[in-house]
Design an enzyme around this catalytic site. Sequence first.
Site, PDB file in Angstrom:
ATOM      1  N   SER A 144       0.899  -1.204   0.061  1.00 33.24           N
ATOM      2  CA  SER A 144      -0.135  -0.061  -0.044  1.00 33.24           C
ATOM      3  C   SER A 144       1.112   1.311   0.201  1.00 33.24           C
ATOM      4  O   SER A 144       0.351   2.252  -0.125  1.00 33.24           O
ATOM      5  CB  SER A 144      -0.925  -0.095   1.245  1.00 33.24           C
ATOM      6  OG  SER A 144       0.019   0.038   2.340  1.00 33.24           O
ATOM      7  N   GLU A 199      -7.033  -1.252  -5.922  1.00 33.53           N
ATOM      8  CA  GLU A 199      -6.133  -0.525  -6.651  1.00 33.53           C
ATOM      9  C   GLU A 199      -5.338  -1.376  -7.525  1.00 33.53           C
ATOM     10  O   GLU A 199      -4.467  -2.102  -7.017  1.00 33.53           O
ATOM     11  CB  GLU A 199      -5.257   0.618  -5.883  1.00 33.53           C
ATOM     12  CG  GLU A 199      -6.310   1.613  -5.252  1.00 33.53           C
ATOM     13  CD  GLU A 199      -5.674   2.405  -4.458  1.00 33.53           C
ATOM     14  OE1 GLU A 199      -5.962   3.838  -4.252  1.00 33.53           O
ATOM     15  OE2 GLU A 199      -4.499   2.160  -3.685  1.00 33.53           O
TER      16      GLU A 199
END
Length: 566
Positions: free
Chosen positions: A399, A432
């Site tokens: 992340s 994502e």
Amino acid sequence: MPLVIGVVGLGGLGEGLTKVLLANGAEVIGVDSDLDVLARVHRRLSGPQLTLATEMIDLKRADLVIEALPEDFHTKETVLQRLAEQCAPGTVFLTTTPTLSVAKLAIASGAPDRVVGLRYSIPPPYGHHASLIGTSMASPEALHLARKAVRLAGTEIVGVGGRAAEAATALLYACMNRTMNLADAGYATVEDLDTALKLGCGLKFGPLHLLDLIGLDTVRSDLRRLHEITGSDSYIPSPLLDRMVREGLLGRKTGRGFHRYDDRGEIIPPPRNRITDGHPRELRSAGVVGAGLMGRGIAEILIVAGIPTTLVARTEEKAEAAYDRICSSLTRLVQKGRMSEQDRQDVLARLTVGTSYESLRDADIVIEAVAEDMAVKRAVLQGIDAVLKPGAIIATTTSSLSVTDCATATSRPADVIGLHFFNPAPVMKLVEIVRTEHTADDVHITAHALVKWLRKTAVDCADRVGFIVNYVLFPYLNDAIGMLDRTDVTVEEIDTAIVTAFHHPMGPFTLLDTIGLDVSLAILETLCAASRTGEPAPAEELRRLVAAGHLGRKTGSGFRLVNKGQ
């Protein structure tokens, strides 16, 4: 007799108020000097209860007039004076100012006993909360009629106003500005930016959609004012915003802003992105490396989707514990009636756990979900790479680290892609997808196919620290902490204002405590280190709370006292 309400200014707010007032039985007289605006409103809202005009003299028979003009004191002052002169003696005036002094406007109008303030954060019909701002000069009759009109507009009157409302607006406008800068840089599409932040943060509207609803010209004016007051670069309007306002692309009210809108004011879906129309690689089995919360969650959604999956942990104990946790999670689904017992057994039959990378040899894709430490990830990725068959894909769930660095740690950078799932993976819909300059097209296509197979929503973004959600979210959280130093508002007031005025699922301080203050600090430090300007530097108050062991929900205390684990 229905209430006759005038609306002066038929931009985003004025049109929205007109729509809900008509729907609730009011007769509305809409006034705007722009013939194109009147034509647009006529296409969207025409009906027997609506009269459209260009002159305020047509408001003579109105019981109450709502002024919904741009946030400029001189403009509002002039219009309120003309209304007081031309309307009937008992007419009440509602001024929809978000920031200006209602008392000052009331005095300037020449009819201070008949002026009341109305403050929306999100315009109707999308926003359903507003603050009614009376003054010591307003008559009881004016306040009574104002409340009646606001209720007729489908609006709940709430007590969020003053410094708390201003702080909430400043936080959200900085967040919008940061998102616009990402769009201006071409980092991601407008649709992906809105989708990522809507799903990743649980928002009712993506920030660019919300900007369209409020009006790009309105937001630009407010950003300029905030920059003058604070001097913070966060409020320097994005160059993209300036360009769009100059071109007349003001949002929903003009039919085009960051999104396009039809004659009903609904978003027109963009053309299909054909980049994912190629042929994906075949995925018959998967692997997950990492037995923590993220690894377990990803393994669970893979097997629920029908993909045989091997989960690799560091030790036998961790592997067995991961299996037991997944088993318990599936059992809860049975107890809630979302899965049958037979389905649970079939799903579990697709899960294998172990400690050896060798068990991944036949996997078509392996998803790495270990600690956010490049040295740790590099070692794991090299171990995976050494055993995987040619053509197998490696995905990293990082992340905050560089996907490119992860890819170049392997001998197959073309087969590496970022898949940033959100916690808890079985619940959160967003993923994502982060491709690097090395990532092969069919790997990118396969990633999209997998996310769709898992019933998630994918957004594309380039490889940069924070991707979309963390890049926008954590500076917003950091700014909220900074508000405590710059204003006299409290943690509770800011949280309440954000939830009430902007429909967020939780305020910034509740969210910080939920994420964990130590996790938030680590992400902010990573963002700061990657920034050319050294921003956002983590707030000192955050550092102090973490140093003192107040980490939020998991310790029972953070910015708020919470029940540990609740």
